[in-house]
Design a protein around this motif. Sequence first.
Motif, PDB file in Angstrom:
ATOM      1  N   TYR A 552       4.249  47.876  74.740  1.00 40.15           N
ATOM      2  CA  TYR A 552       4.337  47.456  73.627  1.00 40.15           C
ATOM      3  C   TYR A 552       5.571  48.265  72.538  1.00 40.15           C
ATOM      4  N   ASN A 553       5.248  49.843  73.039  1.00 44.12           N
ATOM      5  CA  ASN A 553       5.630  50.569  72.232  1.00 44.12           C
ATOM      6  C   ASN A 553       6.720  51.291  73.074  1.00 44.12           C
ATOM      7  N   LEU A 554       6.481  51.358  74.573  1.00 43.98           N
ATOM      8  CA  LEU A 554       7.477  51.675  74.790  1.00 43.98           C
ATOM      9  C   LEU A 554       8.694  50.439  75.257  1.00 43.98           C
ATOM     10  N   MET A 555       8.731  49.408  74.770  1.00 46.00           N
ATOM     11  CA  MET A 555       9.831  48.425  74.501  1.00 46.00           C
ATOM     12  C   MET A 555      10.333  48.462  73.530  1.00 46.00           C
ATOM     13  N   LEU A 556       9.958  48.824  71.935  1.00 49.36           N
ATOM     14  CA  LEU A 556      10.874  48.877  70.718  1.00 49.36           C
ATOM     15  C   LEU A 556      11.175  50.369  71.036  1.00 49.36           C
ATOM     16  N   LEU A 557      10.953  51.311  71.706  1.00 49.21           N
ATOM     17  CA  LEU A 557      11.519  52.583  71.782  1.00 49.21           C
ATOM     18  C   LEU A 557      12.598  52.414  73.116  1.00 49.21           C
ATOM     19  N   ALA A 558      12.631  51.721  73.473  1.00 52.25           N
ATOM     20  CA  ALA A 558      13.514  51.075  74.167  1.00 52.25           C
ATOM     21  C   ALA A 558      14.818  50.832  73.806  1.00 52.25           C
ATOM     22  N   ALA A 559      14.022  50.087  73.105  1.00 51.39           N
ATOM     23  CA  ALA A 559      15.113  49.053  72.179  1.00 51.39           C
ATOM     24  C   ALA A 559      15.749  49.861  71.494  1.00 51.39           C
ATOM     25  N   MET A 560      15.495  50.872  70.872  1.00 54.05           N
ATOM     26  CA  MET A 560      16.062  52.124  69.633  1.00 54.05           C
ATOM     27  C   MET A 560      16.628  52.915  70.961  1.00 54.05           C
ATOM     28  N   LEU A 561      16.803  52.803  71.601  1.00 53.74           N
ATOM     29  CA  LEU A 561      17.252  54.065  72.092  1.00 53.74           C
ATOM     30  C   LEU A 561      18.451  53.301  72.682  1.00 53.74           C
ATOM     31  N   ALA A 562      18.610  51.471  73.428  1.00 57.95           N
ATOM     32  CA  ALA A 562      19.231  51.025  73.608  1.00 57.95           C
ATOM     33  C   ALA A 562      20.595  50.315  72.421  1.00 57.95           C
ATOM     34  N   VAL A 563      19.813  50.748  71.219  1.00 57.98           N
ATOM     35  CA  VAL A 563      20.661  50.505  70.124  1.00 57.98           C
ATOM     36  C   VAL A 563      21.027  51.718  69.610  1.00 57.98           C
ATOM     37  N   ALA A 564      21.070  53.126  70.007  1.00 61.17           N
ATOM     38  CA  ALA A 564      21.474  54.424  69.499  1.00 61.17           C
ATOM     39  C   ALA A 564      22.536  54.570  70.880  1.00 61.17           C
ATOM     40  N   GLU A 565      22.442  53.870  72.265  1.00 63.03           N
ATOM     41  CA  GLU A 565      23.625  53.669  72.671  1.00 63.03           C
ATOM     42  C   GLU A 565      24.891  52.819  72.515  1.00 63.03           C
ATOM     43  N   GLU A 566      24.607  51.995  71.862  1.00 65.08           N
ATOM     44  CA  GLU A 566      25.526  50.780  71.248  1.00 65.08           C
ATOM     45  C   GLU A 566      27.497  51.444  71.311  1.00 65.08           C
ATOM     46  N   SER A 567      28.115  50.285  72.296  1.00 59.08           N
ATOM     47  CA  SER A 567      29.230  51.712  71.476  1.00 59.08           C
ATOM     48  C   SER A 567      29.494  51.301  70.552  1.00 59.08           C
ATOM     49  N   ARG A 568      30.401  52.046  69.855  1.00 59.65           N
ATOM     50  CA  ARG A 568      30.815  52.278  68.755  1.00 59.65           C
ATOM     51  C   ARG A 568      31.721  50.917  68.656  1.00 59.65           C
ATOM     52  N   HIS A 569      31.365  50.031  67.495  1.00 55.72           N
ATOM     53  CA  HIS A 569      32.624  48.825  67.533  1.00 55.72           C
ATOM     54  C   HIS A 569      33.590  49.719  66.328  1.00 55.72           C
ATOM     55  N   ILE A 570      35.068  49.467  66.570  1.00 61.48           N
ATOM     56  CA  ILE A 570      35.735  50.320  65.718  1.00 61.48           C
ATOM     57  C   ILE A 570      36.188  48.750  64.859  1.00 61.48           C
ATOM     58  N   ARG A 571      36.321  48.957  64.072  1.00 56.27           N
ATOM     59  CA  ARG A 571      36.607  48.149  62.963  1.00 56.27           C
ATOM     60  C   ARG A 571      37.932  48.860  62.138  1.00 56.27           C
ATOM     61  N   ARG A 572      39.558  48.558  62.240  1.00 51.04           N
ATOM     62  CA  ARG A 572      40.715  48.725  61.587  1.00 51.04           C
ATOM     63  C   ARG A 572      40.320  47.332  60.557  1.00 51.04           C
ATOM     64  N   GLN A 573      39.662  46.253  60.915  1.00 49.68           N
ATOM     65  CA  GLN A 573      39.906  45.294  59.586  1.00 49.68           C
ATOM     66  C   GLN A 573      38.739  45.548  58.750  1.00 49.68           C
ATOM     67  N   THR A 574      39.061  45.635  57.667  1.00 50.96           N
ATOM     68  CA  THR A 574      37.864  45.333  57.655  1.00 50.96           C
ATOM     69  C   THR A 574      37.686  43.564  56.580  1.00 50.96           C
ATOM     70  N   ARG A 575      38.059  43.338  57.824  1.00 50.30           N
ATOM     71  CA  ARG A 575      36.686  41.396  57.061  1.00 50.30           C
ATOM     72  C   ARG A 575      37.844  40.754  58.682  1.00 50.30           C
ATOM     73  N   LEU A 576      37.249  39.796  58.351  1.00 46.50           N
ATOM     74  CA  LEU A 576      37.027  38.674  59.498  1.00 46.50           C
ATOM     75  C   LEU A 576      38.758  38.657  59.879  1.00 46.50           C
ATOM     76  N   GLN A 577      38.551  38.050  60.917  1.00 41.63           N
ATOM     77  CA  GLN A 577      40.272  37.600  61.120  1.00 41.63           C
ATOM     78  C   GLN A 577      40.402  36.056  62.178  1.00 41.63           C
ATOM     79  N   LEU A 578      40.572  35.329  61.581  1.00 42.62           N
ATOM     80  CA  LEU A 578      41.082  34.238  61.995  1.00 42.62           C
ATOM     81  C   LEU A 578      41.993  33.252  63.089  1.00 42.62           C
TER      82      LEU A 578
END
Lengths: 726, 254
Positions: A552-578
């Motif tokens: 269980y610990n391994l699962m959580l840690l792996a998920a955590m590292l996956a989050v760390a690896e998450e590619s950066r979401h470049i937000r040019r707009q600070t709000r939603l676009q429709l």
Amino acid sequence: MNPRLILSLWRERWGKASGTTRITPYLQGQLNLWGSQLAHATAWSRPGVTAFAWLSCIFLFALMLVVQFSLNGQVVFSVFFVCIALYVRRYAGTLVTLVLIGLSVLASTRYLYWRFTETLGQDLNSDFVLGFCLCAAELYLWLLMALRFLQTVWPLKRAHVPLSGELAGWPTVDVYIPSQGQSHSAIERAATAALALDWPKKKIKTYILDDSPRDDIKELADSIGATYLAYAENPAGKPGNINRALTETTGELIAILDCDRAPDKNFLQMTAGWFMRDLKLGMVQTPYHFLAPAPSKHSRELFDAPDFDGSCAVIRRSMLVEVGGVVLEAVTDQAHTALKLQARGYGNAYIGFAEQEDLGNENLTVRLDQKVRSAPGVFRVDHPFLGQTLRWKQRLASLHAMLQFYYPVPRLIFFTAPLAYLLADGHIIQTSTALLVAYALPHLIHGHIAQARMHGNSRFTVLADIRETALAWYILVSTAMTGARAELGKCKSAFKASKVEKAPPFDWMIAVPYVIILVLNLTGFVAGIARLLSVSTNDYEMAVFYLLWSAYNLMLLAAMLAVAEESRHIRRQTRLQLRMPAMIKLPFGRSVSCVTENFPESVLVLTLPTPVAVEAGLMLNISIFRGYREFAFPAQVVFQQDKVLRVKIEDEAQNDYRALGVAAFSRGEDWPKWLPGRDADHPFPPWLTKAFVAMRVAALDFEMRFGKFARWARFGSWIQIWTKKK
Amino acid sequence: MSVIGVVSMKGGVGKTSTTANLAAALATKLGPGRVSVIDLDPQNALHWHFGLDGAQTAGVCRQSLHGDDWSDVALASEFGVACLPYGTFSEPDREAFEMLLADDPDWVGTQLKHAGLGDDAVVLIDTPPGPSVYLKQVFACADLVLIVLLADAGSYATIPAMESWLDEMSTLYPHLVSVYVLNQVDRSEPLNRDVAEMLHRHLGARVAPIGIHCDEAVGEALAFQQPVLIYDPHGQASHDLARLAAWLIDTLNR
């Protein structure tokens, strides 16, 4: 968290159409009737009945806490109560929630009592010390859980207060839009939203507070009718700007809107009523919505405890000036301002309606950054028991929030505890595995059911787990450092847009502590498997137990590292676009149906179904459709290539265009509902429930075809019960 | 079988184009072989929209006078719509046909019943502008009447006449649904926009929520003898017609 929810999150993330919403309303039945009969029984008014009920409940509770069973006895006892919880949880009502909480507290307390009295061992050795640490960590969690339950039992349902009919009596409002290097378009959006607020035009003024003079922003402010205040050489950052603006403006109320937020049109009308009614009220805080809301949001909702998140507040000027402006030295400026106001006896209120949108942070680094910065501030500056005028409920909420920052300690203990056995052969829980499972499992199940019932609509258990894992280490370091230092450190000023641009996508340095723990856990896991395979071992069950824990610990840690690896979401707009259906009308009479790509921007990008040759500079009319309604604007072609057409809305139509943008985004109360399936808790994944229903249907089928002899089973009535839930 | 009558009090509002294009849109939605159009307008122009031969003499006018079945004059088009033209005629023919229709108000209805169309068929009937025997026939047999309007002063002025006609008809045929459809909508023109707003306010839910936008492609399509949906599928008018067809199917099913 279930597969379907993950799927819907995924769809949401990648902009796919979401499936049908899934609502699992609670049942109303005989149980609710009995509950209300019990609650409204006349017997309660007789003297002594309440006291007697309390006494007998406490006596029973204590008895069930300490009574010792054999393994079989414990199993029967647990199964009985788990069944009750499973049956009861399908019904609606606060009473049912209370029952679930009661059962959860009972199971957890009983488990903890048993852990302390039976499983620690007699000798004073390393096993005892490590085991005691683990127990202490569990005690801490129990304390947190109990506090959370206490706070959230009876929600405070606060509505808004209507304003008086006379416009003359309405207070004057200054809207501050503090900027720290935010882009032109971000400021334009926030300012436009501020200008669209429903409030008498003579009584509202919009100010853009910039930290360095910029010509283009000044032009923008002039063109839309806002006042531009720029302060060069300002070391104090955003709060400093606000304080200096305080001396130059005169409105009775001050609303502070960050550039990445857009309020609903009626934001002021919803909040200002409170100031009119309660003259001692200093600040009204309103909510905004995150994917995984922090638990402190709940405490705010319930007890007016000061806010720990930042902006979206309306403050009364006179009181803000009295307390010396916005607190400079702390990063969570508004939280401390709120606490300061409270310390003077001025009230804070939190209104639970939706009027803000917030897109969260762009990746983990920024998230960490914010959380870590707020940690020491909340912990240190205003101790929950020092402010004299806090009510006990608010103190409880503050205590809860403060305790939360020690969460990393037990978290790290849980991560490392199985290693003691797997790597060093230490017996930190000295009991048989079967007994441990018989005690621990009901504790976990009850806890899960009660949590899902209370927070199921806004908090996902596993997501929250991963989030807390991710934050654990850094908060610990930060808290410890602040605790050690005598004064509150010079915290980094609220992060600037320019800094975010430079910030690297999550770098592995930050994840190092987790990599270490992950490697340790992996080693432990391998060692455990080796131990299982070796013939000499006689504590087979124990090894399996620790292995599962480690997994269980391994699962959580792996998920955590996956989050760390998450590619950066470049937000040019600070709000939603429709993306909205649109139409362009070409000069030679043809009309072409198309779709907008970035709707509220003044340079609009349209995707055409086929390439249309138009020259830059050409004037044409565009229409934007919202449902069956159509809005036409004159525009000028900026650029055209293949199926992409960029047009700039003409200046004279800009006001109408902005108004349409505000209208399209002001969906107010829809925001909390944007995610399908967030409306009720799901302790069991739907496929399990469905499988159960399918079994029942199969049984009914069998009965219909073959079995007059199976009539006794009465499957039909069961199906009704289960299909009612949908 | 669902019968949709397309009518107007004023000429030149694009009634025939709307009938033809809407029929094509319905055919793309419902599949070929289910949609037929009947031309009850002596202008005999409907068949042009489907690229059908104009020299063809047979039509519902002569066919009725000879007492033959209407299904014999149905021309299959390549757009999935069967077209029954008014046909060529001499003046006495037309007068005799109109006399026939005046004598039996259910003539068209009876013909449709005997045409052997399936339950899921949709029939659109084009009529000449203003009150006439053809209009009466359509009201007698239609499930739904589409009243085509332009968002201009001329069309607006005909509304009282249309309303009183509808009042009369609603006493005779209480189950008849009547819907106004705005043609050649252009929100960027102030007069067009204001009249449209006024109509929506005045007539409320009786105006179809989807108007057909002003689009040169409609005229060009006729020049190429095609429905606009085929000629320019990405144009706004095609888009509107497709939506209107979907909305009509919804309304009829209700």
